[in-house]
Design a protein around this motif. Structure first.
Motif, PDB file in Angstrom:
ATOM      1  N   LYS A 183     -56.746 -28.717   5.140  1.00 54.84           N
ATOM      2  CA  LYS A 183     -55.508 -29.196   5.767  1.00 54.84           C
ATOM      3  C   LYS A 183     -55.574 -28.978   7.275  1.00 54.84           C
ATOM      4  N   GLN A 184     -54.976 -29.902   7.997  1.00 57.02           N
ATOM      5  CA  GLN A 184     -54.916 -29.789   9.446  1.00 57.02           C
ATOM      6  C   GLN A 184     -53.845 -28.770   9.819  1.00 57.02           C
ATOM      7  N   LYS A 185     -54.183 -27.862  10.715  1.00 56.13           N
ATOM      8  CA  LYS A 185     -53.232 -26.826  11.140  1.00 56.13           C
ATOM      9  C   LYS A 185     -52.472 -27.300  12.376  1.00 56.13           C
ATOM     10  N   GLU A 186     -53.111 -27.245  13.525  1.00 51.85           N
ATOM     11  CA  GLU A 186     -52.520 -27.813  14.737  1.00 51.85           C
ATOM     12  C   GLU A 186     -53.645 -28.307  15.615  1.00 51.85           C
TER      13      GLU A 186
ATOM     14  N   LYS B 238     -57.592 -27.995  14.951  1.00 43.61           N
ATOM     15  CA  LYS B 238     -57.903 -26.881  14.063  1.00 43.61           C
ATOM     16  C   LYS B 238     -57.588 -27.251  12.615  1.00 43.61           C
ATOM     17  N   TRP B 239     -58.526 -26.954  11.729  1.00 41.36           N
ATOM     18  CA  TRP B 239     -58.382 -27.267  10.304  1.00 41.36           C
ATOM     19  C   TRP B 239     -58.659 -26.036   9.465  1.00 41.36           C
ATOM     20  N   GLU B 240     -57.896 -25.906   8.370  1.00 43.75           N
ATOM     21  CA  GLU B 240     -58.255 -24.932   7.346  1.00 43.75           C
ATOM     22  C   GLU B 240     -59.341 -25.562   6.494  1.00 43.75           C
TER      23      GLU B 240
ATOM     24  N   ILE C 193     -60.899 -21.094   9.505  1.00 47.63           N
ATOM     25  CA  ILE C 193     -60.250 -22.016  10.436  1.00 47.63           C
ATOM     26  C   ILE C 193     -61.309 -22.472  11.416  1.00 47.63           C
TER      27      ILE C 193
ATOM     28  N   TRP D 193     -43.323 -28.769   3.226  1.00 43.64           N
ATOM     29  CA  TRP D 193     -44.366 -28.224   2.348  1.00 43.64           C
ATOM     30  C   TRP D 193     -43.732 -27.763   1.048  1.00 43.64           C
TER      31      TRP D 193
END
Length: 342
Positions: free
Chosen positions: A85-88, A91-93, A129, A277
């Motif tokens: 999932k995209q964080k901000e 940055k991705w998890e 991350i 979410w």
């Protein structure tokens, strides 16, 4: 309830490894959720169970080619990265294998440097991350470099990656397909529209948590993974009108159910424009607030998905239907046959 209560014997040979040539040619088991009565049909017969004024709700998420193969810049070691999932920003998890090679500060290169990433945070169970660096449009680079992240129980390579997308996939963001929708073609959807049935779309980006086994013995203790959802105002108004007119809301897939029931729970039974979410966990004892019927595939033993479909009917009816499916050699899971619970 005990997780063991949702177990059944499934021969590995019934796990569909490849999609059928024609999306609509799968079989359809029809289950009366109240009586438990079962009939064996073909998927195109679904239109016979939809009436003018009903709403068919589909999840328009699009699966990202989220599996990347790269090398660790310092050592040249092969690294596999799965975007979750995209964080901000960039940055991705992610899930990284082998995770022990990637610590904070480690750099990974993909496609001869077309895409690079640096690890900014370590999470448990191989999670990392990663902050990505590139020139151009990220999703276009991903289409070029990435692979479709097929479920772990599918061992064969997919020759046409579009077969793991619904024909109406639109919103980028899923790590897995909403597979109940794989049975539909544009032609079948148009036939359904012409019968006077509303075709509506929600978005829920499916996470890999959907494949994770339940590791507790009691359902009350299970914590669901969190997934992003969205419903717009126009669709919410249509669905509220459908309910007010005494017509059915038919969800296509458990992801559509989770979206609608999350919102209906939040707004006391009404559907409104909303996004956020959800970690809603639906199992027997749950009272449905929005959805009347469900088109779904056949799910794993002891999974949260078989618990969800049991909640719409009863555990006994669902397990009986699954025993019938095994005996009748229905195809299971993502590329398998379909079930209509009404």
């Amino acid at each position: 309830m005990k997780v063991e209560d949702f177990d059944f014997d499934l021969p590995e040979s019934l796990i569909a490894q490849t999609p059928l040539l024609d999306r609509t040619s799968s079989r359809l088991m029809v289950l009366d959720k109240t009586t438990g009565d079962i009939s064996d049909e073909k998927f195109t017969n679904i239109i016979d169970y939809l009436n003018e004024g009903d709403a068919l709700v589909l999840n328009d998420t699009r699966v990202l080619p989220a599996r990347l193969h790269g090398i660790k810049e310092e050592t040249g070691a092969h690294i596999e990265v799965l975007l979750l999932k995209q964080k901000e920003g960039n940055k991705w998890e992610t899930l990284v294998k082998p995770a022990k090679r990637i610590r904070v500060g480690a750099k990974i290169s993909f496609g001869e440097g077309e895409l690079t990433a640096i690890c900014t945070e370590e999470l448990e169970h191989g999670g990392r991350i990663l902050e990505f660096h590139y020139t151009g449009i990220f999703y276009e680079i991903l289409e070029n470099l990435g692979e479709m992240p097929l479920p772990p129980y599918i061992k064969e390579q997919l020759s046409d990656q579009d077969r793991y997308q619904t024909v109406y996939a639109k919103e980028n963001g899923s790590a897995a397909a909403p597979t109940a929708g794989l049975h539909f073609t544009e032609e079948l959807l148009e036939t359904i529209r012409k019968k006077g049935i509303h075709i509506c779309f929600v978005t829920l980006h499916v996470g890999l948590g959907t494949f994770r086994p339940v590791d507790v013995s009691d359902t009350e203790n299970h914590k669901m993974h969190s997934e992003f959802y969205r419903l717009n105002a126009e669709t919410a108004a249509i669905l509220n009108e459908v309910k007010a007119n005494g017509k059915k809301i038919v969800a296509v897939g458990t992801t559509s159910i989770r979206t609608l029931e999350t919102i209906a729970t939040k707004f006391d039974g009404e559907l409104q424009a909303d996004s956020g979410w959800t970690d809603i966990f639906i199992f027997p004892g749950y009272t449905f607030k929005a959805v009347d019927a469900l088109i779904t595939n056949f799910h794993l033993p002891k999974s949260t998905l078989i618990m969800l479909v049991s909640a719409l009917s009863t555990r006994e009816n669902i397990l009986n239907a699954y025993h019938h499916a095994v005996e009748a050699k229905y195809r299971f899971f993502s590329f398998g046959d379909a079930m209509f619970i009404h």
